[in-house]
Design an enzyme around this catalytic site. Sequence first.
Site, PDB file in Angstrom:
ATOM      1  N   LYS A 144       1.644   4.142  -3.030  1.00 54.65           N
ATOM      2  CA  LYS A 144       0.906   5.733  -2.869  1.00 54.65           C
ATOM      3  C   LYS A 144       1.804   6.616  -2.666  1.00 54.65           C
ATOM      4  CE  LYS A 144      -3.426   5.098  -2.486  1.00 54.65           C
ATOM      5  NZ  LYS A 144      -4.470   5.474  -3.230  1.00 54.65           N
ATOM      6  N   TYR A 191       0.952  -1.584  -0.029  1.00 47.75           N
ATOM      7  CA  TYR A 191       0.005  -0.073   0.133  1.00 47.75           C
ATOM      8  C   TYR A 191       0.984   1.433  -0.116  1.00 47.75           C
ATOM      9  CZ  TYR A 191      -4.058   2.894   1.023  1.00 47.75           C
ATOM     10  OH  TYR A 191      -4.524   4.275   1.071  1.00 47.75           O
TER      11      TYR A 191
HETATM   12  N1  LIG Z   1     -10.278   5.627   3.897  1.00 43.04           N
HETATM   13  C1  LIG Z   1      -9.208   6.451   4.253  1.00 43.04           C
HETATM   14  O1  LIG Z   1      -8.911   6.331   5.638  1.00 43.04           O
HETATM   15  C2  LIG Z   1      -8.011   6.053   3.397  1.00 43.04           C
HETATM   16  C3  LIG Z   1      -6.747   7.123   3.647  1.00 43.04           C
HETATM   17  C4  LIG Z   1      -6.071   7.594   2.439  1.00 43.04           C
HETATM   18  C5  LIG Z   1      -5.893   7.430   1.534  1.00 43.04           C
HETATM   19  N2  LIG Z   1      -7.280   6.778   1.545  1.00 43.04           N
HETATM   20  C6  LIG Z   1      -7.802   6.514  -0.701  1.00 43.04           C
HETATM   21  O2  LIG Z   1      -9.289   6.848  -0.391  1.00 43.04           O
HETATM   22  C7  LIG Z   1      -9.431   6.548  -1.968  1.00 43.04           C
HETATM   23  C8  LIG Z   1     -10.883   5.577  -1.673  1.00 43.04           C
HETATM   24  O3  LIG Z   1     -11.202   5.487  -0.907  1.00 43.04           O
HETATM   25  P1  LIG Z   1     -11.980   5.363   0.165  1.00 43.04           P
HETATM   26  O4  LIG Z   1     -11.573   5.538   1.372  1.00 43.04           O
HETATM   27  O5  LIG Z   1     -13.299   5.774  -0.352  1.00 43.04           O
HETATM   28  O6  LIG Z   1     -12.308   3.842  -0.158  1.00 43.04           O
HETATM   29  P2  LIG Z   1     -13.411   2.801  -0.053  1.00 43.04           P
HETATM   30  O7  LIG Z   1     -12.856   1.170  -0.446  1.00 43.04           O
HETATM   31  O8  LIG Z   1     -15.524   3.147   0.125  1.00 43.04           O
HETATM   32  O9  LIG Z   1     -13.745   2.623  -2.140  1.00 43.04           O
HETATM   33  C9  LIG Z   1     -12.936   2.420  -3.065  1.00 43.04           C
HETATM   34  C10 LIG Z   1     -13.885   1.918  -3.928  1.00 43.04           C
HETATM   35  O10 LIG Z   1     -12.814   2.122  -4.717  1.00 43.04           O
HETATM   36  C11 LIG Z   1     -13.129   0.684  -5.911  1.00 43.04           C
HETATM   37  N3  LIG Z   1     -12.682   0.042  -6.460  1.00 43.04           N
HETATM   38  C12 LIG Z   1     -12.010  -1.036  -5.993  1.00 43.04           C
HETATM   39  N4  LIG Z   1     -11.256  -2.108  -7.020  1.00 43.04           N
HETATM   40  C13 LIG Z   1     -11.468  -1.090  -7.732  1.00 43.04           C
HETATM   41  C14 LIG Z   1     -10.929  -1.528  -9.421  1.00 43.04           C
HETATM   42  N5  LIG Z   1     -10.290  -2.334  -9.892  1.00 43.04           N
HETATM   43  N6  LIG Z   1     -11.475  -0.590 -10.515  1.00 43.04           N
HETATM   44  C15 LIG Z   1     -12.403   0.481  -9.861  1.00 43.04           C
HETATM   45  N7  LIG Z   1     -12.960   0.945  -8.734  1.00 43.04           N
HETATM   46  C16 LIG Z   1     -12.628   0.153  -8.102  1.00 43.04           C
HETATM   47  C17 LIG Z   1     -14.389   0.153  -4.876  1.00 43.04           C
HETATM   48  O11 LIG Z   1     -15.181  -0.364  -5.562  1.00 43.04           O
HETATM   49  C18 LIG Z   1     -14.972   1.010  -3.860  1.00 43.04           C
HETATM   50  O12 LIG Z   1     -15.710   1.445  -4.602  1.00 43.04           O
HETATM   51  C19 LIG Z   1      -8.239   4.755  -1.632  1.00 43.04           C
HETATM   52  O13 LIG Z   1      -7.629   5.627  -3.124  1.00 43.04           O
HETATM   53  C20 LIG Z   1      -7.664   5.008  -0.918  1.00 43.04           C
HETATM   54  O14 LIG Z   1      -6.418   4.649  -0.929  1.00 43.04           O
HETATM   55  C21 LIG Z   1      -8.882   6.093   1.707  1.00 43.04           C
END
Ligand SMILES: NC(=O)c1ccc[n+]([C@@H]2O[C@H](COP(=O)([O-])OP(=O)(O)OC[C@H]3O[C@@H](n4cnc5c(N)ncnc54)[C@H](O)[C@@H]3O)[C@@H](O)[C@H]2O)c1
Length: 366
Positions: free
Chosen positions: A214, A210
């Site tokens: 990132k 991860y």
């Molecule tokens: N939630 C956190 O704490 C956090 C922190 C830092 C960064 N992020 C980043 O934010 C972004 C969104 O994450 P989130 O927290 O909203 O997660 P989430 O799981 O709620 O949403 C992620 C979405 O991506 C979709 N997805 C997964 N694989 C896919 C693929 N191959 N093709 C298309 N869609 C796909 C999933 O179906 C889901 O709808 C991500 O890049 C994550 O790494 C999240």
Amino acid sequence: MTSEGSEGSLVGTIRQSPPLDLKAPYDPAWVKGKTFVITGGASGFGAAFLKKWAEHGANVVIGDINVKGGDELVRRIRNETGNQNLHFVHCDVTDWQSQVNFFKDAVKLSPHGGIDTVVANAGIAEPDMGFEIPAGLDSTDPPKPNLSTINVNLTGVLYTTHLALFWLARNPNSQPVSLSTSPASTPRDRHLLLVGSVASLGPFPGRALYAASKHGVCGLFRSLRSSTIVHGVRVNMLCPYFVNTPLITAPARLALAGAATGKIEDVVDAGTRFAADTRICGRGLVVGPKVKVEQREDGEWALVSKGGEDVAVWEPYADDYEECEVFTRRMIGLLNAATRARGWIGWFTDLFGVAGYMLKSWLRLQ
Ligand SMILES: NC(=O)c1ccc[n+]([C@@H]2O[C@H](COP(=O)([O-])OP(=O)(O)OC[C@H]3O[C@@H](n4cnc5c(N)ncnc54)[C@H](O)[C@@H]3O)[C@@H](O)[C@H]2O)c1
């Protein structure tokens, strides 16, 4: 440290706007009429961006592998907001052709026939202990590691970026990014928003893949912001800390018990500032837990229980980026100067050297 206008400043050259004043108001209504494309938009941050921007009259196309969730979400937000310019399209970001089709569909669905902002948001955070502690150490053939995190979070983002740079530059009636034009009078935009993480900036023990993915997004952001000048595209990056979305697995929630976490509304606020204010270019924002802080005389921030201000959004390494870019520019400047000093003689000498090398390689093969 350099700032705009100081000697050696690259702010203009690398298309970076000055450090953000996060207390300065912005108007979310600046997104009205613009078309947004969000990968991974069926859940979490993507779904929250969809809702916020739909409320302010934007056209939004989300792509996700979750067909049922994406369809239902779009139907619900259409009902809630009355905005009918919201669409779901199936898209697997790891599949090049799927992303090609997603962008083509988005352009067809866009009322003005173009895309103003692309949010490279889709991501996963699967446990990867198997990568760090390979099973079968006693065997001579270690199992192939599962690199799905890299496939989604990095390869997927690279595909999205490549397609975004293609389509944003073709946005009808859009102009190359201008740091001085009022957002209220900018009907079309060319904007790529990369969703990184605090793991873009530091280590994430136990989630090496991860963090690697990132960090890759961060490297992409830092490089693109000086070269997308060719396409007139502005590039920004969001780096959220832990926020309760479905991405955070049950074991991760257990590990985080008692710790302060970020709030989705602060992520949406930071993302909306980037999306709405077309003057912001080449900046990154970290979104963490909201804390009460006070800035001391030495510039450091300290937690306070009374007074102070509530802060959830920070700009990381704003000046470090500038200094780093200046360093790179100086290095390249020196290398170019050395090349110029060698002149044509240096060029011909090297050319003969290459010819000699090729001849020797060819003779070795005979
Ligand atoms: N939630 C956190 O704490 C956090 C922190 C830092 C960064 N992020 C980043 O934010 C972004 C969104 O994450 P989130 O927290 O909203 O997660 P989430 O799981 O709620 O949403 C992620 C979405 O991506 C979709 N997805 C997964 N694989 C896919 C693929 N191959 N093709 C298309 N869609 C796909 C999933 O179906 C889901 O709808 C991500 O890049 C994550 O790494 C999240």
